[in-house]
Scaffold this active site. Structure first.
Site, PDB file in Angstrom:
ATOM      1  N   SER A 166       0.824  -1.203   0.000  1.00  0.00           N
ATOM      2  CA  SER A 166       0.000   0.000   0.000  1.00  0.00           C
ATOM      3  C   SER A 166       0.861   1.257   0.000  1.00  0.00           C
ATOM      4  O   SER A 166       0.386   2.352   0.323  1.00  0.00           O
ATOM      5  CB  SER A 166      -0.920   0.013   1.229  1.00  0.00           C
ATOM      6  OG  SER A 166      -1.776  -1.101   1.216  1.00  0.00           O
ATOM      7  N   HIS A 220      11.748   4.483   6.177  1.00  0.00           N
ATOM      8  CA  HIS A 220      12.830   5.060   5.381  1.00  0.00           C
ATOM      9  C   HIS A 220      13.381   6.323   6.032  1.00  0.00           C
ATOM     10  O   HIS A 220      12.768   6.903   6.950  1.00  0.00           O
ATOM     11  CB  HIS A 220      12.363   5.361   3.954  1.00  0.00           C
ATOM     12  CG  HIS A 220      11.335   6.431   3.833  1.00  0.00           C
ATOM     13  ND1 HIS A 220      11.619   7.788   3.882  1.00  0.00           N
ATOM     14  CD2 HIS A 220       9.978   6.366   3.662  1.00  0.00           C
ATOM     15  CE1 HIS A 220      10.518   8.494   3.728  1.00  0.00           C
ATOM     16  NE2 HIS A 220       9.493   7.656   3.607  1.00  0.00           N
ATOM     17  N   CYS A 234       4.221   6.512   5.503  1.00  0.00           N
ATOM     18  CA  CYS A 234       5.438   5.766   5.846  1.00  0.00           C
ATOM     19  C   CYS A 234       5.856   6.034   7.290  1.00  0.00           C
ATOM     20  O   CYS A 234       5.325   6.916   7.961  1.00  0.00           O
ATOM     21  CB  CYS A 234       6.581   6.176   4.908  1.00  0.00           C
ATOM     22  SG  CYS A 234       6.300   5.706   3.183  1.00  0.00           S
TER      23      CYS A 234
END
Length: 391
Positions: free
Chosen positions: A316, A321, A339
């Protein structure tokens, strides 16, 4: 191979006669030796059978005698090597097994010979033709053979054609592991089936999938093309917990907490999904592109941003990160597009620590539960079990 004989009965009668007294000297009547029954041989598949699976058992049954020879030839008269053994289901039946599997769309003739007490041997023959599939399928399988993965990685089997007889396929997908589990298959669609235990895999476990699908009828003219075996290893247990409410991520190595990182999760407009996410991909450098999930780059909310140390945790668009631009918000506020943002150094550490199949559990988000293609661990166990075609 077996022999049924009347010789024992005959010998017993002869011995009995020899032991009788002569009494008044009269003659003793000669014993009557019953005639030995003839040998009978039966074979399957039946003579003239067509559309036979190339893996169907070729069975031989002998009555009042012993099987002495089995010969099989193909339609061109070439010998087909094989061996005979007792049937595991019925000790009165013997099964001929070819050295290599029979081919699709081919005619075969089997001749079985047996001998008994009677002087005349007996034979039976059958000529049958294996099925010619409209289409043959070999599935894609993950993890890959020889791969080491984390404790959250399910076994995934993908077909490029809808499967009509899911039960037939599932019966021929066998999973074994060095640490036994209670794993069950669950059909996500007509083309995709996954396997997982009720809890995450035990760490440091060797797992093998035997997909014995050659000769299996998938339905609607589609048959299995080949057998496949995939062996992989479950590595160390890495389960991280990212809390969007407290803006912290705890990283566990086994049962030991090894890191606690400040994070920024998905913003109120783009919240991260709750539930167990599975690491599927790792990119040292990656360009985050909003158009991959339907938001044009040049539209409000669109973006195309290079990032480092990107660990994909769902299909998705969610990653863990490096996000140096949000360091001031990490630990305080959720500002990402879904994220988990970390500082560059912390993202580098997490990238080097991670492996495909590791788990990141996201909690405390205002979004719903993850529903991406690998959302296996968000499905309650009883619901998961109900997704088996063999339930």
């Amino acid at each position: 191979m077996r022999r049924t004989s009347a010789l024992v009965t005959a010998a017993a009668l002869a011995l009995l006669a020899g032991c009788q007294g002569s009494g008044g000297g009269g003659a003793v009547a000669a014993p009557v030796i019953p005639e030995a029954p003839p040998v009978a041989v039966e074979v399957t598949p039946a003579d003239g059978a067509i559309d036979v699976s190339p893996t169907v058992p070729v069975e031989i049954s002998v009555t009042d005698g012993e099987l002495t020879d089995v010969a099989v030839v193909d339609g061109a008269g070439a010998a087909v090597p094989g061996a005979v053994a007792d049937s595991p289901e019925d000790p009165a039946v013997e099964v001929w097994t070819p050295e290599t599997p029979l081919a699709y769309g081919t005619t075969y003739t089997l001749t079985a010979t047996a001998e008994g007490v009677s002087a005349e041997p007996a034979q039976a023959a059958t000529t049958f033709t294996t099925v010619t599939p409209q289409r043959q399928l070999t599935p894609a399988i993950g993890p890959l053979d020889g791969q080491t993965v984390g404790v959250g990685m399910p076994i995934r089997v993908y077909f490029d054609q809808p499967i009509t007889d899911k039960a037939a396929v599932e019966r021929n997908l066998t999973v074994t592991s060095s640490t036994p589990t209670d794993g069950v298959w669950n059909w996500f669609s007509d083309t995709e089936v996954h396997f997982r235990p009720s809890q995450y895999w035990p760490e440091n476990t060797d797992v093998t999938l035997d997909a014995d699908l050659y000769g299996v009828d998938f339905g609607n003219g589609v048959w299995g093309e080949t057998d496949r075996t995939v062996s992989f290893r479950i590595g160390e247990r890495h389960v991280s917990v990212a809390d969007a409410d407290t803006h912290q991520m705890e990283v566990y190595d086994g049962d030991q907490l090894v890191q606690t990182f400040p994070i920024s999760a998905g913003s109120p407009d783009n919240p991260s999904y709750n539930g167990a996410h599975v690491v599927t991909e790792m990119n040292r450098d990656r360009v985050m592109d909003s158009s991959t999930y339907g938001v044009p780059v040049d539209s409000p909310g669109g973006y195309r941003t290079p990032v480092e140390y990107a660990v994909r945790i769902s299909d998705s668009g969610e990653f863990v990160h490096a996000a140096p631009w949000s360091v001031a918000q990490q630990g305080r506020e959720n500002v990402s597009h879904g994220c988990i943002n970390l500082s560059t150094e912390r993202a580098r550490w997490f990238f080097e620590f991670s492996q495909p199949g590791d788990v990141v559990e996201i909690r405390g988000s205002d979004a719903g539960t993850l529903r991406s293609p690998i959302n296996d661990w968000t499905i309650p166990w009883e619901e998961w079990r109900a997704g088996s075609a063999l339930t």
